[in-house]
Design a protein around this motif. Sequence first.
Motif, PDB file in Angstrom:
ATOM      1  N   TYR A  11      65.638 -24.653 -39.355  1.00  0.00           N
ATOM      2  CA  TYR A  11      66.797 -24.172 -39.278  1.00  0.00           C
ATOM      3  C   TYR A  11      67.078 -23.448 -40.618  1.00  0.00           C
ATOM      4  O   TYR A  11      67.391 -24.026 -41.569  1.00  0.00           O
ATOM      5  CB  TYR A  11      67.918 -25.085 -39.047  1.00  0.00           C
ATOM      6  CG  TYR A  11      69.274 -24.531 -38.240  1.00  0.00           C
ATOM      7  CD1 TYR A  11      69.725 -23.451 -38.778  1.00  0.00           C
ATOM      8  CD2 TYR A  11      69.904 -25.229 -37.421  1.00  0.00           C
ATOM      9  CE1 TYR A  11      70.894 -22.910 -38.108  1.00  0.00           C
ATOM     10  CE2 TYR A  11      71.030 -24.916 -36.957  1.00  0.00           C
ATOM     11  CZ  TYR A  11      71.504 -23.552 -37.203  1.00  0.00           C
ATOM     12  OH  TYR A  11      72.707 -23.051 -36.696  1.00  0.00           O
ATOM     13  N   VAL A  12      66.904 -22.065 -40.589  1.00  0.00           N
ATOM     14  CA  VAL A  12      67.299 -21.452 -41.996  1.00  0.00           C
ATOM     15  C   VAL A  12      68.614 -20.904 -42.262  1.00  0.00           C
ATOM     16  O   VAL A  12      69.109 -20.103 -41.183  1.00  0.00           O
ATOM     17  CB  VAL A  12      66.055 -20.296 -41.928  1.00  0.00           C
ATOM     18  CG1 VAL A  12      66.345 -19.539 -43.539  1.00  0.00           C
ATOM     19  CG2 VAL A  12      64.825 -20.514 -41.591  1.00  0.00           C
ATOM     20  N   SER A  13      69.191 -21.140 -43.327  1.00  0.00           N
ATOM     21  CA  SER A  13      70.387 -20.671 -43.493  1.00  0.00           C
ATOM     22  C   SER A  13      70.532 -20.429 -44.925  1.00  0.00           C
ATOM     23  O   SER A  13      69.827 -20.927 -45.877  1.00  0.00           O
ATOM     24  CB  SER A  13      71.653 -21.581 -43.070  1.00  0.00           C
ATOM     25  OG  SER A  13      71.890 -22.903 -44.053  1.00  0.00           O
ATOM     26  N   ARG A  14      71.774 -20.021 -45.464  1.00  0.00           N
ATOM     27  CA  ARG A  14      71.951 -19.781 -46.917  1.00  0.00           C
ATOM     28  C   ARG A  14      73.304 -20.295 -47.198  1.00  0.00           C
ATOM     29  O   ARG A  14      74.057 -20.002 -48.044  1.00  0.00           O
ATOM     30  CB  ARG A  14      71.823 -18.471 -47.497  1.00  0.00           C
ATOM     31  CG  ARG A  14      72.396 -17.513 -46.877  1.00  0.00           C
ATOM     32  CD  ARG A  14      72.117 -16.091 -47.728  1.00  0.00           C
ATOM     33  NE  ARG A  14      71.788 -15.077 -46.886  1.00  0.00           N
ATOM     34  CZ  ARG A  14      71.052 -13.734 -47.179  1.00  0.00           C
ATOM     35  NH1 ARG A  14      70.874 -13.804 -48.616  1.00  0.00           N
ATOM     36  NH2 ARG A  14      70.968 -12.754 -46.467  1.00  0.00           N
ATOM     37  N   ILE A  15      73.834 -21.375 -46.332  1.00  0.00           N
ATOM     38  CA  ILE A  15      75.042 -21.986 -46.605  1.00  0.00           C
ATOM     39  C   ILE A  15      74.988 -22.905 -47.742  1.00  0.00           C
ATOM     40  O   ILE A  15      74.016 -23.413 -48.105  1.00  0.00           O
ATOM     41  CB  ILE A  15      75.794 -22.965 -45.196  1.00  0.00           C
ATOM     42  CG1 ILE A  15      74.806 -24.045 -44.970  1.00  0.00           C
ATOM     43  CG2 ILE A  15      75.876 -21.776 -44.045  1.00  0.00           C
ATOM     44  CD1 ILE A  15      74.964 -24.868 -43.784  1.00  0.00           C
ATOM     45  N   THR A  16      76.073 -23.256 -48.277  1.00  0.00           N
ATOM     46  CA  THR A  16      76.120 -24.307 -49.307  1.00  0.00           C
ATOM     47  C   THR A  16      77.030 -25.411 -48.932  1.00  0.00           C
ATOM     48  O   THR A  16      77.988 -25.243 -48.151  1.00  0.00           O
ATOM     49  CB  THR A  16      77.084 -23.734 -50.470  1.00  0.00           C
ATOM     50  OG1 THR A  16      76.088 -22.742 -51.097  1.00  0.00           O
ATOM     51  CG2 THR A  16      77.198 -24.803 -51.568  1.00  0.00           C
ATOM     52  N   LEU A  17      76.630 -26.633 -49.083  1.00  0.00           N
ATOM     53  CA  LEU A  17      77.176 -28.000 -48.497  1.00  0.00           C
ATOM     54  C   LEU A  17      77.771 -28.589 -49.482  1.00  0.00           C
ATOM     55  O   LEU A  17      76.994 -28.906 -50.842  1.00  0.00           O
ATOM     56  CB  LEU A  17      76.244 -28.751 -47.874  1.00  0.00           C
ATOM     57  CG  LEU A  17      75.373 -28.244 -46.410  1.00  0.00           C
ATOM     58  CD1 LEU A  17      74.533 -29.324 -45.952  1.00  0.00           C
ATOM     59  CD2 LEU A  17      76.481 -27.903 -45.419  1.00  0.00           C
ATOM     60  N   PRO A  18      79.157 -28.880 -49.502  1.00  0.00           N
ATOM     61  CA  PRO A  18      80.135 -28.728 -48.584  1.00  0.00           C
ATOM     62  C   PRO A  18      80.396 -27.243 -48.751  1.00  0.00           C
ATOM     63  O   PRO A  18      80.712 -26.673 -49.893  1.00  0.00           O
ATOM     64  CB  PRO A  18      81.061 -29.827 -48.579  1.00  0.00           C
ATOM     65  CG  PRO A  18      81.089 -29.950 -50.131  1.00  0.00           C
ATOM     66  CD  PRO A  18      79.633 -29.866 -50.668  1.00  0.00           C
ATOM     67  N   LYS A  19      81.090 -26.579 -47.621  1.00  0.00           N
ATOM     68  CA  LYS A  19      81.577 -25.300 -47.644  1.00  0.00           C
ATOM     69  C   LYS A  19      82.633 -25.415 -46.762  1.00  0.00           C
ATOM     70  O   LYS A  19      82.537 -25.965 -45.479  1.00  0.00           O
ATOM     71  CB  LYS A  19      80.520 -24.142 -47.228  1.00  0.00           C
ATOM     72  CG  LYS A  19      81.194 -22.755 -47.740  1.00  0.00           C
ATOM     73  CD  LYS A  19      81.055 -22.589 -49.087  1.00  0.00           C
ATOM     74  CE  LYS A  19      81.593 -20.980 -49.624  1.00  0.00           C
ATOM     75  NZ  LYS A  19      80.406 -19.998 -49.233  1.00  0.00           N
ATOM     76  N   ARG A  20      83.895 -24.695 -47.244  1.00  0.00           N
ATOM     77  CA  ARG A  20      85.301 -24.795 -46.174  1.00  0.00           C
ATOM     78  C   ARG A  20      85.406 -23.659 -45.320  1.00  0.00           C
ATOM     79  O   ARG A  20      86.191 -22.914 -45.536  1.00  0.00           O
ATOM     80  CB  ARG A  20      86.258 -24.995 -47.242  1.00  0.00           C
ATOM     81  CG  ARG A  20      86.220 -26.204 -48.300  1.00  0.00           C
ATOM     82  CD  ARG A  20      87.609 -26.237 -49.020  1.00  0.00           C
ATOM     83  NE  ARG A  20      87.856 -27.438 -49.726  1.00  0.00           N
ATOM     84  CZ  ARG A  20      88.752 -27.727 -50.574  1.00  0.00           C
ATOM     85  NH1 ARG A  20      89.675 -26.899 -50.562  1.00  0.00           N
ATOM     86  NH2 ARG A  20      88.744 -28.944 -51.273  1.00  0.00           N
TER      87      ARG A  20
END
Length: 376
Positions: A8-17
């Motif tokens: 699962y490819v993403s460029r989110i940052t954890l955690p992100k609001r």
Amino acid sequence: MKLKKIIYVSRITLPKRNAHTIQIVRNAVALAKQNVAMDLLVRRNKFTDNNELSKFFGVIVPSNLKIKTLPPVVRQSSLFIAIFIAIKSFVEKSRTIFYIRDFKIAKELIKLKWLHRLPIFTECHAVVSYFHKESNTLEKKYEGSEIDWRRLREYVLGNSDGVILISKDTLEFVNNNYPKMPVIFAWHGTEPNGHSDYKFFERKGIYYVGNFTKGRYKIKILLDAMRHIKDETLILVGKSSNEDALNVTKYVESLGISKRVLLKEYIPPAELKNYLKSAKIAVLLLYGLKLSEYLSYGIPIVAPDIPHIREILRGEESCILFQPDDSKSLGDAINKILDNPALAESLARNAHKTAQEYSWQKRAEKILNFIENNIQ
């Protein structure tokens, strides 16, 4: 063919609001619970382990879901991300697929398919109105470069191995324009309680969960509607900058309703349920993930009368619809529920029933069957 692994490819940052991150994490968890190995690629991960991740998002993260962080050198470029992933995935065996919601990364991975040889399934959240923007419309996003988004969408929708859509009218659009592309409708998932426990006289407050930013989120319409409502408090819960919160506060003061509007800071997903379980009414201003959260807790919903919402809520079985951009219509819809406890409890029961149909697990099963039917 039985699927073995999802990257699962993403460029989110954890955690992100934001809702985008919540949706990706819950979707990844639900898919992993189908006994498929899952690698979730993120830009940064500040969680130390899956237990910490579980506590923040309010989900049980299975051991077969691995959160993997992209190296700093590739994070800012779709092309670099795709090259890095393609090279790493070169040794992957069959029955592994890429699952992507970022069209720019999807495009680059499609171009590199000769290298990684893996099927690419794209989740698309755009609705039909978004597809009908002029072909020369340019937007700045992610890398600061100007991109022709229509051409990007056309390339991805024309060359993916399958597309997952959250809107039925978009499903129809893709079927008409890309008839050879395998597609499936799979709306946002819900986390329904085991039973409906809504009791009108035990609940307090009109809740809105979301962004306070003016413009797209149309928060001003909801504040204007409060002038038509008596004896009930509006609770605004969500992400906002200090400037946005100040703007809301000033506008509320100008309307003379300061005592009936409360602003709350961002609340982590795991804690949000404690607030929604006490809500008398929930207000939706846009089509999105918040609707699934309202349904999950069986709350009477007031929502704009647009096709995407009607298709999920079956007209007004689970909600009262108002005319978009009309504060008086929104106020009337809220008052209709406040003035009729029996109606409120009926809407709550129907919302709870609807939530059962759209659970994250049912969504994951549907998506997994779709993928397995469309890989060689």
